[in-house]
Structure formats: C-alpha cells, structure tokens
Write a protein that holds these residues in place. Sequence first.
Motif, short mmCIF file in Angstrom:
data_model
loop_
_atom_site.label_atom_id
_atom_site.label_comp_id
_atom_site.label_asym_id
_atom_site.label_seq_id
_atom_site.Cartn_x
_atom_site.Cartn_y
_atom_site.Cartn_z
N VAL A 1 -0.61 -4.64 8.39
CA VAL A 1 -0.44 -5.91 7.67
C VAL A 1 0.77 -5.86 6.72
CG1 VAL A 1 -2.90 -6.40 7.82
CG2 VAL A 1 -1.99 -5.39 5.73
N ILE A 2 1.47 -4.73 6.67
CA ILE A 2 2.67 -4.64 5.85
C ILE A 2 3.81 -5.32 6.59
CG2 ILE A 2 4.33 -3.06 4.78
CD1 ILE A 2 2.00 -1.08 4.42
N SER A 3 4.59 -6.10 5.88
CA SER A 3 5.53 -7.03 6.52
C SER A 3 6.60 -6.35 7.37
CB SER A 3 6.21 -7.89 5.45
OG SER A 3 6.95 -7.08 4.55
N LEU A 4 6.99 -5.12 7.05
CA LEU A 4 8.06 -4.44 7.81
C LEU A 4 7.50 -3.51 8.89
CD1 LEU A 4 10.57 -3.56 4.94
CD2 LEU A 4 10.77 -5.38 6.64
N LEU B 1 5.31 -17.64 0.71
CA LEU B 1 5.15 -16.94 -0.56
C LEU B 1 4.71 -15.50 -0.39
CD1 LEU B 1 3.36 -19.78 -2.57
CD2 LEU B 1 5.72 -19.01 -2.84
N MET B 2 4.22 -15.14 0.79
CA MET B 2 3.73 -13.78 1.02
C MET B 2 4.85 -12.76 1.15
SD MET B 2 0.44 -14.16 0.97
CE MET B 2 -0.47 -12.92 1.87
N THR B 3 6.08 -13.23 1.39
CA THR B 3 7.21 -12.30 1.47
C THR B 3 8.21 -12.64 0.38
OG1 THR B 3 8.14 -13.73 3.20
CG2 THR B 3 7.02 -11.72 3.91
N ASN B 4 8.24 -11.80 -0.62
CA ASN B 4 9.09 -12.00 -1.80
C ASN B 4 10.15 -10.91 -1.79
OD1 ASN B 4 10.10 -11.85 -4.47
ND2 ASN B 4 8.19 -12.67 -5.30
N ALA C 1 15.91 -7.47 3.95
CA ALA C 1 14.59 -6.96 4.34
C ALA C 1 13.60 -8.12 4.50
CB ALA C 1 14.08 -5.96 3.30
N ARG C 2 13.70 -9.12 3.61
CA ARG C 2 12.81 -10.27 3.73
C ARG C 2 13.09 -11.03 5.02
NH1 ARG C 2 13.02 -14.88 -0.78
NH2 ARG C 2 15.12 -15.08 0.13
N ARG C 3 14.35 -11.22 5.36
CA ARG C 3 14.68 -11.91 6.63
C ARG C 3 14.12 -11.13 7.81
NH1 ARG C 3 19.64 -12.76 3.92
NH2 ARG C 3 20.62 -11.00 4.99
N ARG D 1 10.33 -11.66 7.97
CA ARG D 1 9.91 -12.99 8.44
C ARG D 1 10.13 -13.17 9.93
NH1 ARG D 1 11.91 -16.66 3.23
NH2 ARG D 1 10.16 -16.04 1.89
N ALA D 2 11.06 -12.39 10.49
CA ALA D 2 11.29 -12.45 11.94
C ALA D 2 10.49 -11.40 12.68
CB ALA D 2 12.78 -12.26 12.23
N ASN D 3 9.78 -10.54 11.96
CA ASN D 3 9.06 -9.43 12.57
C ASN D 3 7.87 -9.92 13.38
OD1 ASN D 3 7.82 -7.00 13.17
ND2 ASN D 3 7.18 -6.56 11.07
N PRO D 4 7.84 -9.67 14.70
CA PRO D 4 6.71 -10.17 15.51
C PRO D 4 5.38 -9.56 15.10
CG PRO D 4 8.12 -8.69 16.79
CD PRO D 4 8.85 -8.98 15.52
N HIS D 5 5.37 -8.33 14.61
CA HIS D 5 4.11 -7.72 14.16
C HIS D 5 3.56 -8.47 12.95
CE1 HIS D 5 4.33 -4.17 16.76
NE2 HIS D 5 5.63 -4.16 16.53
N SER D 6 4.45 -8.79 12.00
CA SER D 6 4.03 -9.52 10.81
C SER D 6 3.57 -10.93 11.16
CB SER D 6 5.20 -9.58 9.81
OG SER D 6 4.85 -10.30 8.66
#
Length: 306
Positions: free
Chosen positions: A56-59, A243-246, A261-263, A266-271
Amino acid sequence: MGDHATSAPAATAHAAHESFAQRLLTGSVKKSYDPVVDLDWDAPLDPDKLFLPPEVISLYGTPLWDAMTPEQRRELSREELANVLSVGIWFENLLNRLLLRELMAGDPTSRHAHYTLTEMGDECRHMMMFGKLIDRIGARPYWPNRFERWTISGLQLVLRGSMVWVGALVGEEIFDAIQRRTLDDPDLQPLVARAMRIHVTEEARHIGFARDALAHRVPTMSRAELHYTRLCVAVAAPLFVYLMTNWHMYARAGVEHGRAARRLARANPHSRRALGLGAANLGAFLDKQGLIGPIGTRIWRRRGLL
C-alpha cells in the motif's frame, strides 16, 4: 386515502431507519474504545518493521522502490503513514462539522440523532489517536496548503443533504479498505496494527450508518439533487485520493526530487490498484443507488477507482 397510502411506506422506512440506528447504538455500548487506555503508547517500536504494508506504499513496485535500502523503505512507510493519518484528521474534523450542522435540522429525540452524536464522539477520539500515533512514531503532521485549506473549508458550504453521506463514505470506505490490509501483517509495527484495528471496528458502524442514511434519502431526491449529487460524487473520491500523495512526505523521507516521486507514485499501477481495491465496494454501492452517473464513471475509471 391517497395521503394514507403515501405516508404508510414513509412511516415504515422511517421506523426501519430508526431501528438500524438503535442497533448501532447498542453495538457502540458493547464495543467502543478509548485510545488513551486501549493502546500501549509506551511499547517500544520495532527497529526492523514497517509502518505500512509494502503493497500500500505509493512507490511500491517502481524502480525507485527497488533501489531503496530497507532503512529507506521503513522511513518512507513512516512518512506515508503520517500523511495518511493527517488526511484522516482533516477529514474527520470536516465530517464532525457537517454532522453537527445536520443535527441543527434534526429531531434531537430520534435514535438517528443519538447515533450521530455517538459517531461524533468516536471521531473525536480517532483524531486524538491519530495525533498521538503521529507523535509516537517520531513524525510530524502534514498540513494542507492554502488552496487545500480553502477547498476543505469550502466543502462545508457545498456538502449538504445527500452529499454529507456521500462525503462520509468517500473518506471512510477508501481509508477503511487500506487499513484492513494492515490488521494481520506480521511485518507491521504492532502499535500501528492495533490502532488500525480499533479504527476499523468503529468505522464499520459509521460506514453502515452513512450507507443507511444515503439509501434512505435517495428515493426522495429531486432531479436537481440527483444531478448535483452525481457531480459531487464524480470529484469527491479523486480529490481524496489526490490528498493521499503529498510530495513533502517523499522529501521528509529523504527521497530526492519529491515532486517527481509524487508523479511516479500517481502513475504507479500498483498504487492505483491498491486505491482501486479500496474504492471498489464504495463504487458498487453508489452505482446501485444510481449516484455515479456517466461523468463520474469516466473520472473514476481514469483515476483507477473503477
């Protein structure tokens, strides 16, 4: 006779609505928590365990994640948790203001009003629990920027009637689905897992309450309210996910080029898949109520929420 025929179904629906609120009140008496005493705040943190599950971590799953050391991943998980908890505090603050306003127009003797007050008490304890948890893990809260503060404050003006309950469900169900993935993870900090279990237990009642209130209102909506609600649904979940990715959380975690890193996140298919799973039950419920509409469907799909 026509008036009686019209009022009888309404009276039956109202009785069912009140009966459901009473069951929630009974459940609150049987199982509620006080985070001050129900969490061991003095327990040491495990130096090797994460603060969120990797998936569940964005990266997670990106080349940047693969290049990180265990220590860097742990630090990112700490900052992402602090951001998630901060968003939770803003959301529950806004929700309590909306619920308090709803009480001004409601019947203070009703079970619905009594459970609304009970939920507000729960949310106050959750905000305190989230604040204590941010402090305990050695992080700092994340504050909304000026535009986000204006947006959050402005939501009080537009979230009325059915949208109070739509807003409640957007914040509660997506957040709840993420939390449920933390409950039995042996690699997670025990204090975090315990706090999430408390929140999930009480939020289950809040979600049921909001769903019941919304389903109760839908049959009485005018065409204008239906279109307005669909428009708000179209933007509400994407705003919450935004708001979940700051970018500040990446900078604080030591990741270079936080905005880049935020971009990537947000494009990460896992996230996107993790957030999509979080929104799946909510999307199905809103669709069943006829509240997503074609515009909402396109926007939610574009954001990976359907």
